[in-house]
Structure formats: structure tokens, C-alpha cells
Design an enzyme around this catalytic site. Structure first.
Site, PDB file in Angstrom:
ATOM      1  CG  ASP A  96      -4.940  -3.761  11.269  1.00 37.18           C
ATOM      2  OD1 ASP A  96      -4.133  -4.018  10.359  1.00 37.18           O
ATOM      3  OD2 ASP A  96      -5.280  -2.587  11.555  1.00 37.18           O
ATOM      4  CD  GLU A 130      -7.510  -3.005   6.814  1.00 33.30           C
ATOM      5  OE1 GLU A 130      -8.734  -2.730   6.750  1.00 33.30           O
ATOM      6  OE2 GLU A 130      -6.730  -2.889   5.842  1.00 33.30           O
ATOM      7  CG  HIS A 206      -2.540   1.161   1.989  1.00 35.99           C
ATOM      8  ND1 HIS A 206      -2.233   2.082   2.960  1.00 35.99           N
ATOM      9  CD2 HIS A 206      -2.800   0.013   2.639  1.00 35.99           C
ATOM     10  CE1 HIS A 206      -2.284   1.510   4.150  1.00 35.99           C
ATOM     11  NE2 HIS A 206      -2.627   0.258   3.997  1.00 35.99           N
ATOM     12  NE  ARG A 208      -9.483  -5.558   0.759  1.00 35.91           N
ATOM     13  CZ  ARG A 208      -9.704  -6.766   1.286  1.00 35.91           C
ATOM     14  NH1 ARG A 208     -10.931  -7.227   1.407  1.00 35.91           N
ATOM     15  NH2 ARG A 208      -8.713  -7.519   1.699  1.00 35.91           N
TER      16      ARG A 208
HETATM   17  C1  UD1 Z   1      -2.540  -5.258   3.516  1.00 34.52           C
HETATM   18  C2  UD1 Z   1      -3.462  -5.314   4.746  1.00 34.52           C
HETATM   19  C3  UD1 Z   1      -3.703  -3.912   5.258  1.00 34.52           C
HETATM   20  C4  UD1 Z   1      -2.395  -3.184   5.531  1.00 34.52           C
HETATM   21  C5  UD1 Z   1      -1.512  -3.209   4.290  1.00 34.52           C
HETATM   22  C6  UD1 Z   1      -0.163  -2.628   4.608  1.00 34.52           C
HETATM   23  C7  UD1 Z   1      -5.193  -7.095   4.834  1.00 34.52           C
HETATM   24  C8  UD1 Z   1      -6.610  -7.421   4.594  1.00 34.52           C
HETATM   25  N1  UD1 Z   1      -4.765  -5.886   4.386  1.00 34.52           N
HETATM   26  O1  UD1 Z   1      -3.228  -4.546   2.505  1.00 34.52           O
HETATM   27  O2  UD1 Z   1      -4.430  -3.991   6.484  1.00 34.52           O
HETATM   28  O3  UD1 Z   1      -2.662  -1.863   5.891  1.00 34.52           O
HETATM   29  O4  UD1 Z   1      -1.330  -4.586   3.872  1.00 34.52           O
HETATM   30  O5  UD1 Z   1       0.467  -2.118   3.478  1.00 34.52           O
HETATM   31  O6  UD1 Z   1      -4.473  -7.876   5.403  1.00 34.52           O
HETATM   32  N2  UD1 Z   1       1.083  -6.276  -3.945  1.00 34.52           N
HETATM   33  C9  UD1 Z   1       2.291  -6.225  -4.589  1.00 34.52           C
HETATM   34  N3  UD1 Z   1       3.413  -6.543  -3.878  1.00 34.52           N
HETATM   35  C10 UD1 Z   1       3.368  -6.908  -2.585  1.00 34.52           C
HETATM   36  C11 UD1 Z   1       2.137  -6.977  -1.951  1.00 34.52           C
HETATM   37  C12 UD1 Z   1       0.998  -6.655  -2.642  1.00 34.52           C
HETATM   38  O7  UD1 Z   1       2.384  -5.906  -5.779  1.00 34.52           O
HETATM   39  O8  UD1 Z   1       4.429  -7.186  -2.004  1.00 34.52           O
HETATM   40  C13 UD1 Z   1      -0.132  -5.900  -4.689  1.00 34.52           C
HETATM   41  C14 UD1 Z   1      -0.902  -7.067  -5.266  1.00 34.52           C
HETATM   42  O9  UD1 Z   1      -1.472  -6.664  -6.478  1.00 34.52           O
HETATM   43  C15 UD1 Z   1      -1.995  -7.289  -4.253  1.00 34.52           C
HETATM   44  C16 UD1 Z   1      -2.267  -5.887  -3.728  1.00 34.52           C
HETATM   45  O10 UD1 Z   1      -1.006  -5.232  -3.773  1.00 34.52           O
HETATM   46  O11 UD1 Z   1      -3.133  -7.892  -4.815  1.00 34.52           O
HETATM   47  C17 UD1 Z   1      -2.809  -5.852  -2.313  1.00 34.52           C
HETATM   48  O12 UD1 Z   1      -2.017  -6.600  -1.415  1.00 34.52           O
HETATM   49  P1  UD1 Z   1      -2.683  -7.292  -0.100  1.00 34.52           P
HETATM   50  O13 UD1 Z   1      -1.632  -7.898   0.742  1.00 34.52           O
HETATM   51  O14 UD1 Z   1      -3.818  -8.169  -0.481  1.00 34.52           O
HETATM   52  O15 UD1 Z   1      -3.348  -6.102   0.643  1.00 34.52           O
HETATM   53  P2  UD1 Z   1      -2.820  -4.665   0.987  1.00 34.52           P
HETATM   54  O16 UD1 Z   1      -3.674  -3.708   0.238  1.00 34.52           O
HETATM   55  O17 UD1 Z   1      -1.353  -4.609   0.816  1.00 34.52           O
HETATM   56  N1  UDP Z   2       6.120   3.243   4.841  1.00 35.58           N
HETATM   57  C1  UDP Z   2       7.344   3.095   4.193  1.00 35.58           C
HETATM   58  N2  UDP Z   2       7.433   3.439   2.868  1.00 35.58           N
HETATM   59  C2  UDP Z   2       6.378   3.925   2.168  1.00 35.58           C
HETATM   60  C3  UDP Z   2       5.141   4.088   2.848  1.00 35.58           C
HETATM   61  C4  UDP Z   2       5.038   3.741   4.174  1.00 35.58           C
HETATM   62  O1  UDP Z   2       8.316   2.661   4.806  1.00 35.58           O
HETATM   63  O2  UDP Z   2       6.532   4.202   0.977  1.00 35.58           O
HETATM   64  C5  UDP Z   2       5.995   2.825   6.249  1.00 35.58           C
HETATM   65  C6  UDP Z   2       5.511   3.879   7.206  1.00 35.58           C
HETATM   66  O3  UDP Z   2       6.610   4.592   7.739  1.00 35.58           O
HETATM   67  C7  UDP Z   2       4.771   3.075   8.264  1.00 35.58           C
HETATM   68  C8  UDP Z   2       4.292   1.866   7.522  1.00 35.58           C
HETATM   69  O4  UDP Z   2       5.008   1.814   6.294  1.00 35.58           O
HETATM   70  O5  UDP Z   2       5.648   2.652   9.297  1.00 35.58           O
HETATM   71  C9  UDP Z   2       2.816   1.958   7.267  1.00 35.58           C
HETATM   72  O6  UDP Z   2       2.418   0.926   6.435  1.00 35.58           O
HETATM   73  P1  UDP Z   2       1.078   0.969   5.610  1.00 35.58           P
HETATM   74  O7  UDP Z   2       0.630   2.357   5.429  1.00 35.58           O
HETATM   75  O8  UDP Z   2       1.318   0.143   4.397  1.00 35.58           O
HETATM   76  O9  UDP Z   2       0.070   0.127   6.513  1.00 35.58           O
HETATM   77  P2  UDP Z   2      -0.869   0.495   7.752  1.00 35.58           P
HETATM   78  O10 UDP Z   2      -0.062   1.138   8.803  1.00 35.58           O
HETATM   79  O11 UDP Z   2      -1.980   1.342   7.240  1.00 35.58           O
HETATM   80  O12 UDP Z   2      -1.404  -0.849   8.145  1.00 35.58           O
END
Ligand code: UD1
Ligand code: UDP
Length: 366
Positions: A96, A130, A206, A208
Site C-alpha cells: 500500500d 496507505e 513509523h 505518518r
Molecule cells: C513508507 C510507506 C509506508 C510504509 C513504510 C515502510 C508511503 C506513503 N509510506 O513510509 O506505507 O509502511 O514506508 O517502512 O508510501 N528515510 C531514510 N532512508 C530511507 C527511507 C526513508 O532516511 O531509506 C527517511 C527520510 O527522511 C524520509 C522518511 O524516512 O523522508 C520517510 O520515508 P518515506 O518513504 O517517505 O515514508 P515512510 O515513512 O518510510
Molecule cells: N522489520 C525489519 N527490521 C526492523 C523493523 C521491521 O526487518 O527494524 C521488518 C518486519 O519484520 C516486517 C517489515 O519490516 O516484515 C515491516 O515493515 P514496516 O513496519 O516498515 O512497514 P509496514 O508493514 O507497516 O508497511
């Protein structure tokens, strides 16, 4: 020319798509991996390719971070280019995120069929990015791989034709089964953190709507401190980069918490499997806790995984510190004898079987 293109972009997509990619490799299906680069830090991206032994992506779009429009727009353009060049028969997306919706949108406009792995989940909360991505992706997909009968019923109630939907279980169960033994053999995270089995709590946050909101994030942190005080248990908190940034920006204290950078899947799986309780706002972590028979409390106001609440593996408690403690007490006293609603670990095989037979019927050999 590849017939099947996988798109991945974030940590959970890599982990949950891996079992499908693995199954295609096993069956020598000609496939292609496109990585949007939504996640790009080593500990949010590459580490999972290494641990899950996935080959490098064929296309690395490197879209990086940004606003929803910036990220979605860059993914649309990059994925469209790759698809025009490669002309696959079907694109598979999982979950999502912005990567999922943008890739599905690019594909459908090119008349490339779209398969949505983990279709039909709904929180009914349009405040979540999402939820919008899920609804839109489901409604432009040709193959909807619903993890449960409940998800299928949701899709049917929205008018999606039954012949597009297959109930396959969730690939997270495959990922857990395929990697837990390996984690037990290879990972030494408990020793590194100097903690014993079933004595600690594990937490992630994490979302938002939680961590970008100072009141909600501080409610969660106060709840964790209260849990630490009441149960005298280490609270392990591998912290997502978004959360780390917000804790610093809001100048919040991390009392009673052992915070670490994000950790690899094998290490995280081992920490989950041996935790006394999991506290999370993650979707995947709610499912993994349920699969591993570890009680969970979800620090959100809703969940798109109501199956976990129905089997009593999970309680949705919000972000108020008192509610977090009350929820923890309730879950710690429950028997861990629920059935797993997400299948038995053969989702990758089922998804590939559905695609193969659909394409064979049209004379295309995947
Ligand atoms: C995204 C997804 C969320 C998912 C999550 C998994 C959307 C809208 N959100 O959220 O659904 O649950 O990924 O973890 O698609 N950043 C880093 N390194 C990285 C990636 C991100 O430092 O490799 C930091 C950056 O400051 C960035 C912030 O994390 O601005 C958020 O990253 P972003 O991909 O926008 O959204 P997530 O909160 O990771
Ligand atoms: N996960 C991981 N290391 C971490 C935290 C989570 O490998 O430090 C894995 C976890 O086992 C799960 C996935 O990341 O499979 C979940 O990702 P996240 O919580 O970022 O996203 P969401 O599932 O909420 O979209």
C-alpha cells in the site's frame, strides 16, 4: 523480453515480495525486478536483498524521499519508461505504499495487467496515505491476491468482480517460515543486546499519522516508559528513520527504551519470536506477531488487519499512555493459542499458480 515484472520500493515490499520472486526463480519464470528506490538507506533496503538472497534489481529508479506528489510522480515516470522498454505481460506490486500505487497506475495506463499482492485491506481511514493507495490500486488491478476471505469480501462489496480475486494467504507467512530457522542459526541479536528470551518487549512505530504528530508520538513514548516501569522489562525499539527524525525535531526523551537503528529481517524476526509482547503501528509486524504466536498491541486507532484482533492475537489501543499499559496487561494474560488467519506459508506458490494458469489460458507461457 520479460513476461513478469516485480516492483518493490520499501522494506516491507522487499520482504513480502521475496517469496513470490523465489517461487518464480524455482519455476524458471522469466522475470524482471524494478526497484523504485523509495527506501534507499542500507538498513532499509540493501540489507534485505542480502539476507533474503535476492538478485539485484534490473532497474534501480532511485526516486528517494519527497512529498507524496514528488515521490509518486517520479515513480510514475520511471516505471513507465521501464515498462515501455520491457513490455512485460504483467506487473506485480505488494502492499500500500506510494511505490505500489504509482507503479500500478503506470502499468494500467500502458495496458499492462496488474497483480496486487495483499489486496482488499481497509482501515477505512482516508487520513492514512496507505488507505488511498490501497483503494486505488485494488480498483485498477486485474489480479487481486487477497490474503484472507475477509479481504475478498471487502473487494466484492466494492464491486470488484469475483473472477479477478484469489484468496492466497499472506506472503508474510512464507517469509517467516522460510527465514525463522535461518534467523535462529545466524542471528545473535539477543546476545548483542544482552537480553534473555521472553523477558523484553519489542516495539516499532513509523506511521505518518503517529510519528509526525507530537502529541501522538509522545503518548507512545510515555506508554513505553510506563511499561518499562511496571514490568521492569527492557523495551527494544529499532527505530525507523522517519521516527528518529521526528523524535529529534520534537525534542522528545527516550526514557526506559533501548533504541537501535533499523535492523535486518533475520535479526528482527528473532527479536519478535522471543519477545514477551510486541508494541507496534506496523502492518507487517502485526501479522508477524500473529504468525509467531506473540501477543501484540497496536498503537493506532484502527487496523486494516482486523483478522488479528478477531483471533485475539492483537489489541488496538491507540496512543494514550494509560491505554497502552492497560492493553499490555490484557494481552500478557491471554493464552497464545490462536489460529493464524494469514494462511500456511504457500502464498508465493499460489500467486504464481494463478498467474500461470491465467496466462496459459490466453496462450502465453509464463
Ligand atoms: C513508507 C510507506 C509506508 C510504509 C513504510 C515502510 C508511503 C506513503 N509510506 O513510509 O506505507 O509502511 O514506508 O517502512 O508510501 N528515510 C531514510 N532512508 C530511507 C527511507 C526513508 O532516511 O531509506 C527517511 C527520510 O527522511 C524520509 C522518511 O524516512 O523522508 C520517510 O520515508 P518515506 O518513504 O517517505 O515514508 P515512510 O515513512 O518510510
Ligand atoms: N522489520 C525489519 N527490521 C526492523 C523493523 C521491521 O526487518 O527494524 C521488518 C518486519 O519484520 C516486517 C517489515 O519490516 O516484515 C515491516 O515493515 P514496516 O513496519 O516498515 O512497514 P509496514 O508493514 O507497516 O508497511
Amino acid at each position: 523480453m520479460s513476461t513478469l515484472a516485480f516492483v518493490v520500493g520499501t522494506r516491507p515490499e522487499i520482504i513480502k515480495m521475496a517469496p513470490v520472486i523465489r517461487e518464480c526463480e524455482k519455476q524458471s519464470i522469466d522475470d524482471l525486478i524494478i526497484h523504485t528506490g523509495q527506501h534507499y538507506s542500507y538498513d532499509m533496503d540493501k540489507i534485505f536483498f542480502e539476507e533474503l538472497e535476492l538478485r539485484d534489481a534490473d532497474y534501480a529508479l532511485r526516486v528517494g524521499s519527497g512529498t507524496d506528489a514528488e515521490q509518486t510522480g517520479r515513480i510514475l515516470v520511471g516505471v513507465e519508461r521501464a515498462l515501455i522498454k520491457e513490455q512485460p505481460d504483467v506487473v506485480l506490486v505488494e502492499g500500500d505504499t506510494n511505490s505500489v500505487f504509482a507503479s500500478a497506475f503506470a502499468a494500467t495506463k500502458l495496458h499492462v495487467e496488474v497483480g496486487h499482492v495483499e489486496a482488499g485491506l481497509r482501515s477505512y481511514d482516508r487520513f492514512m496515505p496507505e488507505e488511498i493507495n490501497r483503494v486505488l490500486t485494488d480498483h485498477i488491478s486485474d489480479f487481486l491476491f487477497a490474503p484472507t476471505a475477509k479481504a475478498e469480501a471487502t473487494l466484492l462489496s466494492e464491486g470488484i468482480p469475483k473472477n479477478k480475486i484469489s484468496v492466497t494467504g499472506n506472503t508474510i507467512v512464507d517469509a517467516v517460515r522460510q527465514n525463522l530457522k535461518l534467523a535462529q542459526k545466524r542471528a545473535s541479536i539477543l546476545e548483542e543486546l544482552d537480553i534473555d528470551k521472553r523477558t523484553y518487549f519489542l516495539t516499532t512505530a513509523h506511521r505518518r499519522e503517529n510519528v509526525d504528530n507530537k502529541a501522538r508520538l509522545s503518548g507512545i513514548l510515555k506508554g513505553l516508559k510506563a511499561l518499562h516501569d511496571e514490568f521492569d522489562a527492557p523495551i527494544i525499539f529499532p527505530m525507523h528513520p522517519r521516527t528518529k527524525n521526528r523524535v529529534a525535531k520534537f525534542d522528545l526523551a527516550l526514557d526506559g527504551v533501548i533504541s537501535t537503528p533499523p535492523i535486518g529481517f533475520l535479526e528482527f524476526l528473532l527479536l519478535e519470536a522471543n519477545a514477551k509482547l510486541i508494541i507496534t503501528d506496523s502492518g507487517g509486524v502485526q501479522e508477524e506477531a500473529c504468525t509467531l504466536k506473540v501477543p501484540c498491541i497496536t498503537v493506532r486507532d484502527n487496523t486494516e488487519r482486523p483478522e488479528t484482533v478477531a483471533v485475539h492475537s492483537n489489541l488496538v489501543v491507540g496512543t494514550d499512555a494509560d491505554q497502552i499499559v492497560t492493553g499490555a496487561r490484557a494481552m500478557l494474560n491471554k493464552p497464545r493459542n490462536w489460529d493464524n488467519p494469514f494462511g500456511n506459508g504457500d502464498s508465493g506458490q499460489r500467486i504464481v499458480a494463478v498467474l500461470k494458469s491465467a496466462f496459459e489460458a490466453c496462450g502465453v507461457d509464463l
